[in-house]
Design a protein around this motif. Structure first.
Motif, PDB file in Angstrom:
ATOM      1  N   ILE A  50      -7.340  -0.448   6.533  1.00  9.05           N
ATOM      2  CA  ILE A  50      -5.859  -0.193   6.180  1.00  9.05           C
ATOM      3  C   ILE A  50      -5.681   0.316   4.877  1.00  9.05           C
ATOM      4  O   ILE A  50      -6.127  -0.466   3.830  1.00  9.05           O
ATOM      5  CB  ILE A  50      -5.146  -1.438   6.791  1.00  9.05           C
ATOM      6  N   LYS A  51      -4.600   1.167   4.914  1.00  9.45           N
ATOM      7  CA  LYS A  51      -4.222   1.535   3.247  1.00  9.45           C
ATOM      8  C   LYS A  51      -2.736   1.458   3.165  1.00  9.45           C
ATOM      9  O   LYS A  51      -2.374   1.616   2.148  1.00  9.45           O
ATOM     10  CB  LYS A  51      -4.554   3.035   3.192  1.00  9.45           C
ATOM     11  N   GLY A  52      -2.150   0.908   4.398  1.00  7.60           N
ATOM     12  CA  GLY A  52      -0.688   0.905   4.084  1.00  7.60           C
ATOM     13  C   GLY A  52       0.290   0.267   5.196  1.00  7.60           C
ATOM     14  O   GLY A  52      -0.416   0.446   6.501  1.00  7.60           O
ATOM     15  N   LEU A 102      -1.117   7.458  10.384  1.00 12.80           N
ATOM     16  CA  LEU A 102      -0.341   6.444  11.076  1.00 12.80           C
ATOM     17  C   LEU A 102      -0.964   6.282  12.198  1.00 12.80           C
ATOM     18  O   LEU A 102      -1.458   6.929  13.044  1.00 12.80           O
ATOM     19  CB  LEU A 102       1.094   6.905  11.708  1.00 12.80           C
ATOM     20  N   ILE A 103      -1.507   4.912  12.319  1.00 14.83           N
ATOM     21  CA  ILE A 103      -2.586   4.640  13.391  1.00 14.83           C
ATOM     22  C   ILE A 103      -2.080   3.553  14.288  1.00 14.83           C
ATOM     23  O   ILE A 103      -2.409   3.230  15.527  1.00 14.83           O
ATOM     24  CB  ILE A 103      -3.836   3.963  12.687  1.00 14.83           C
ATOM     25  N   LEU A 138      10.261  -3.253  13.021  1.00 14.23           N
ATOM     26  CA  LEU A 138       9.416  -2.136  13.366  1.00 14.23           C
ATOM     27  C   LEU A 138       8.330  -2.086  12.349  1.00 14.23           C
ATOM     28  O   LEU A 138       8.352  -2.114  11.057  1.00 14.23           O
ATOM     29  CB  LEU A 138      10.210  -0.605  13.209  1.00 14.23           C
ATOM     30  N   ILE A 139       7.024  -2.422  12.996  1.00 11.35           N
ATOM     31  CA  ILE A 139       5.811  -2.229  12.226  1.00 11.35           C
ATOM     32  C   ILE A 139       5.004  -1.131  11.993  1.00 11.35           C
ATOM     33  O   ILE A 139       4.463  -0.747  13.416  1.00 11.35           O
ATOM     34  CB  ILE A 139       4.915  -3.585  12.492  1.00 11.35           C
ATOM     35  N   LEU A 140       4.566  -0.731  11.225  1.00  4.84           N
ATOM     36  CA  LEU A 140       3.782   0.586  10.877  1.00  4.84           C
ATOM     37  C   LEU A 140       2.615   0.371   9.941  1.00  4.84           C
ATOM     38  O   LEU A 140       2.623  -0.281   9.003  1.00  4.84           O
ATOM     39  CB  LEU A 140       4.627   1.652  10.235  1.00  4.84           C
ATOM     40  N   ILE A 141       1.349   0.913  10.691  1.00  9.33           N
ATOM     41  CA  ILE A 141       0.050   0.464   9.841  1.00  9.33           C
ATOM     42  C   ILE A 141      -0.572   1.995   9.572  1.00  9.33           C
ATOM     43  O   ILE A 141      -0.582   2.836  10.574  1.00  9.33           O
ATOM     44  CB  ILE A 141      -0.849  -0.079  10.834  1.00  9.33           C
ATOM     45  N   PHE A 142      -0.983   2.225   8.474  1.00 11.24           N
ATOM     46  CA  PHE A 142      -1.622   3.473   8.084  1.00 11.24           C
ATOM     47  C   PHE A 142      -2.879   3.293   7.527  1.00 11.24           C
ATOM     48  O   PHE A 142      -3.520   2.102   7.006  1.00 11.24           O
ATOM     49  CB  PHE A 142      -0.676   4.033   6.898  1.00 11.24           C
ATOM     50  N   THR A 143      -3.867   4.475   7.834  1.00  9.65           N
ATOM     51  CA  THR A 143      -5.228   4.635   7.392  1.00  9.65           C
ATOM     52  C   THR A 143      -5.476   5.897   6.478  1.00  9.65           C
ATOM     53  O   THR A 143      -4.564   6.737   6.540  1.00  9.65           O
ATOM     54  CB  THR A 143      -6.227   4.330   8.534  1.00  9.65           C
ATOM     55  N   ASN A 144      -6.645   5.860   6.095  1.00 10.40           N
ATOM     56  CA  ASN A 144      -7.081   7.381   5.425  1.00 10.40           C
ATOM     57  C   ASN A 144      -6.654   8.333   6.376  1.00 10.40           C
ATOM     58  O   ASN A 144      -7.060   8.428   7.633  1.00 10.40           O
ATOM     59  CB  ASN A 144      -8.458   7.503   4.839  1.00 10.40           C
ATOM     60  N   GLY A 168       0.942  -1.252   0.032  1.00  9.97           N
ATOM     61  CA  GLY A 168       0.049   0.063  -0.147  1.00  9.97           C
ATOM     62  C   GLY A 168       0.712   1.148   0.218  1.00  9.97           C
ATOM     63  O   GLY A 168       1.957   1.289  -0.246  1.00  9.97           O
ATOM     64  N   THR A 169       0.401   2.294   0.601  1.00 16.11           N
ATOM     65  CA  THR A 169       1.095   3.598   0.646  1.00 16.11           C
ATOM     66  C   THR A 169       0.983   4.355   1.956  1.00 16.11           C
ATOM     67  O   THR A 169      -0.062   4.063   2.642  1.00 16.11           O
ATOM     68  CB  THR A 169       0.522   4.416  -0.432  1.00 16.11           C
ATOM     69  N   ARG A 170       1.879   5.068   2.165  1.00 23.50           N
ATOM     70  CA  ARG A 170       1.854   5.694   3.564  1.00 23.50           C
ATOM     71  C   ARG A 170       1.561   7.494   2.950  1.00 23.50           C
ATOM     72  O   ARG A 170       1.478   8.245   4.077  1.00 23.50           O
ATOM     73  CB  ARG A 170       3.168   5.677   4.371  1.00 23.50           C
ATOM     74  N   VAL A 171       1.487   7.766   1.908  1.00 26.92           N
ATOM     75  CA  VAL A 171       1.480   8.930   1.520  1.00 26.92           C
ATOM     76  C   VAL A 171       0.260   9.569   1.443  1.00 26.92           C
ATOM     77  O   VAL A 171      -0.740   9.209   1.404  1.00 26.92           O
ATOM     78  CB  VAL A 171       1.744   9.273  -0.274  1.00 26.92           C
ATOM     79  N   ASN A 172       0.052  10.621   2.446  1.00 25.32           N
ATOM     80  CA  ASN A 172      -1.152  11.525   2.746  1.00 25.32           C
ATOM     81  C   ASN A 172      -2.128  10.586   3.491  1.00 25.32           C
ATOM     82  O   ASN A 172      -3.275  10.717   3.559  1.00 25.32           O
ATOM     83  CB  ASN A 172      -1.680  11.925   1.709  1.00 25.32           C
TER      84      ASN A 172
END
Length: 113
Positions: free
Chosen positions: A63-65, A33-34, A105-111, A26-30
């Motif tokens: 989840i988006k990224g 970070l949740i 290191l685990i990072l999860i992103f959403t809108n 996915g993407t982290r752009v815009n």
């Protein structure tokens, strides 16, 4: 000379990406970070270590990224086994090389809305 420099940069980038065992989906752009979580498992000689990491968003956001960064820069592998992009949960399976541990290191992103 002008054409050689971008080609060399592209080759260097591809070599770096191929040698890396990080997971980027996915993407982290815009995006927002949740979740930030560190997963550490001690290594033992001649033994391969496995660990499942599960994240479920309490607000049921999609989840988006997902980024799982190997802080040891080892040959460990990460795969998505359940959920993932578009879902409100994800399960990652982390597998170390023989004799080494895990340090991710685990990072999860959403809108971002």
């Amino acid at each position: 000379m002008r054409q050689v420099t971008p080609l060399l940069l592209l080759v260097a980038l591809l070599v770096h990406l191929v040698s890396s065992k990080d997971l980027v989906v996915g993407t982290r752009v815009n995006n927002l970070l949740i979740s930030t979580e560190k997963v550490v498992v001690k290594g033992y000689p001649l033994i391969r270590r496995d660990k499942d990491y599960t994240y479920t968003d309490p607000k049921q956001r999609s989840i988006k990224g997902i980024i799982a960064r190997d802080l040891n820069r080892s040959e460990a592998e990460v795969t998505v086994t359940d959920g993932g992009l578009g879902s409100s949960h994800v399960t990652l399976h982390l597998k170390s090389p023989r004799g080494e541990g895990l340090n991710y290191l685990i990072l999860i992103f959403t809108n971002n809305s």
